[in-house]
Design a protein around this motif. Sequence first.
Motif, PDB file in Angstrom:
ATOM      1  N   VAL A  37       0.873  -1.177   0.000  1.00  0.00           N
ATOM      2  CA  VAL A  37       0.000   0.000   0.000  1.00  0.00           C
ATOM      3  C   VAL A  37       0.906   1.221   0.000  1.00  0.00           C
ATOM      4  CG1 VAL A  37      -1.765   1.298   1.280  1.00  0.00           C
ATOM      5  CG2 VAL A  37      -1.805  -1.209   1.294  1.00  0.00           C
ATOM      6  N   LEU A  45      -4.568   6.769   1.469  1.00  0.00           N
ATOM      7  CA  LEU A  45      -3.971   5.461   1.214  1.00  0.00           C
ATOM      8  C   LEU A  45      -4.373   4.945  -0.162  1.00  0.00           C
ATOM      9  CD1 LEU A  45      -4.795   3.913   4.702  1.00  0.00           C
ATOM     10  CD2 LEU A  45      -2.593   4.821   3.950  1.00  0.00           C
ATOM     11  N   TRP A  47      -4.105   1.282  -2.350  1.00  0.00           N
ATOM     12  CA  TRP A  47      -3.712  -0.123  -2.521  1.00  0.00           C
ATOM     13  C   TRP A  47      -2.909  -0.253  -3.812  1.00  0.00           C
ATOM     14  CZ3 TRP A  47      -4.835  -3.703  -6.334  1.00  0.00           C
ATOM     15  CH2 TRP A  47      -4.568  -5.041  -6.014  1.00  0.00           C
ATOM     16  N   ASN A  50      -1.113  -7.064  -4.471  1.00  0.00           N
ATOM     17  CA  ASN A  50      -1.009  -8.147  -3.510  1.00  0.00           C
ATOM     18  C   ASN A  50      -0.575  -9.430  -4.211  1.00  0.00           C
ATOM     19  OD1 ASN A  50      -3.410  -9.212  -4.582  1.00  0.00           O
ATOM     20  ND2 ASN A  50      -4.605  -8.879  -2.741  1.00  0.00           N
ATOM     21  N   TYR A  60      -2.724  -5.972  -9.275  1.00  0.00           N
ATOM     22  CA  TYR A  60      -2.142  -4.633  -9.260  1.00  0.00           C
ATOM     23  C   TYR A  60      -3.206  -3.564  -9.504  1.00  0.00           C
ATOM     24  CZ  TYR A  60       2.219  -7.197 -10.198  1.00  0.00           C
ATOM     25  OH  TYR A  60       3.287  -8.067 -10.142  1.00  0.00           O
TER      26      TYR A  60
ATOM     27  N   PHE B  96      -8.509  -3.307  -5.154  1.00  0.00           N
ATOM     28  CA  PHE B  96      -9.048  -2.872  -3.869  1.00  0.00           C
ATOM     29  C   PHE B  96      -8.936  -1.352  -3.808  1.00  0.00           C
ATOM     30  CE2 PHE B  96      -7.716  -7.085  -1.614  1.00  0.00           C
ATOM     31  CZ  PHE B  96      -8.652  -7.774  -2.359  1.00  0.00           C
ATOM     32  N   PHE B  98      -9.477   2.286  -1.290  1.00  0.00           N
ATOM     33  CA  PHE B  98      -9.723   2.970  -0.036  1.00  0.00           C
ATOM     34  C   PHE B  98     -10.639   4.162  -0.283  1.00  0.00           C
ATOM     35  CE2 PHE B  98      -6.776   1.164   3.041  1.00  0.00           C
ATOM     36  CZ  PHE B  98      -5.809   0.563   2.257  1.00  0.00           C
TER      37      PHE B  98
END
Lengths: 115, 107
Positions: A37, A45, A47, A50, A60, B96, B98
């Motif tokens: 992150v 923040l 991401w 992973n 990504y 993902f 935020f």
Amino acid sequence: EVQLVESGGGLVQPGGSLRLSCAASGFTFSSYWMTWVRQAPGKGLEWVANINLDGSEKNYVDSVKGRFTISRDNAKNSLYLQMNSLRDEDTAVYYCARGGRMETWGRGTMVTVSS
Amino acid sequence: DIQMTQSPSAMSASVGDRVTITCRASQGISNYLAWFQQKPGKVPKRLIYAASSLQSGVPSRFSGSGSGTEFTLTISSLQPEDFATYYCLQHNSYPFTFGPGTKVDIK
């Protein structure tokens, strides 16, 4: 105690490369997805990527696809982020986090992209 | 990509206040939502996972609720150490994302 320690940050020129590392301890590294992150100065923040347990699945954010590569070495309890073709907008603190849902975070390493 | 919004973006509150922060997803994410707290100069800390499950070690004054597209983080009685920025995260689908954060400061 779970510990994640990032390293490898620094100042790099636009178009340059850096390899970030995250050393894990205090848990069975090979049993967890791992995540990167980032947080640009004064911003929220984001991401980044992973990776699954054995490194066979990687995901990504669009802005780094084709430039960044996440990887891991379970024998060394280490997570990596190879960053190529760096841009000004990649300037940020980069955190590694345990799990796909980021339950524990390292302290981060600062990456500055500037000429 | 799923867009996450938070309201308010900032708020001033007093010690002892009940604080509610809302997070909305641009499409349904079931309960694949987490809440994080970040104090200035510090590392983010996960407070809530699966929309309503309290992370071990987090005080019980924090609670989360919601499902689908609307979620809330509630602090039942704000303490001095709770002044921070709060972020929601969806992990239903990649990438993902935020939320932009909600800064809670002292009135």
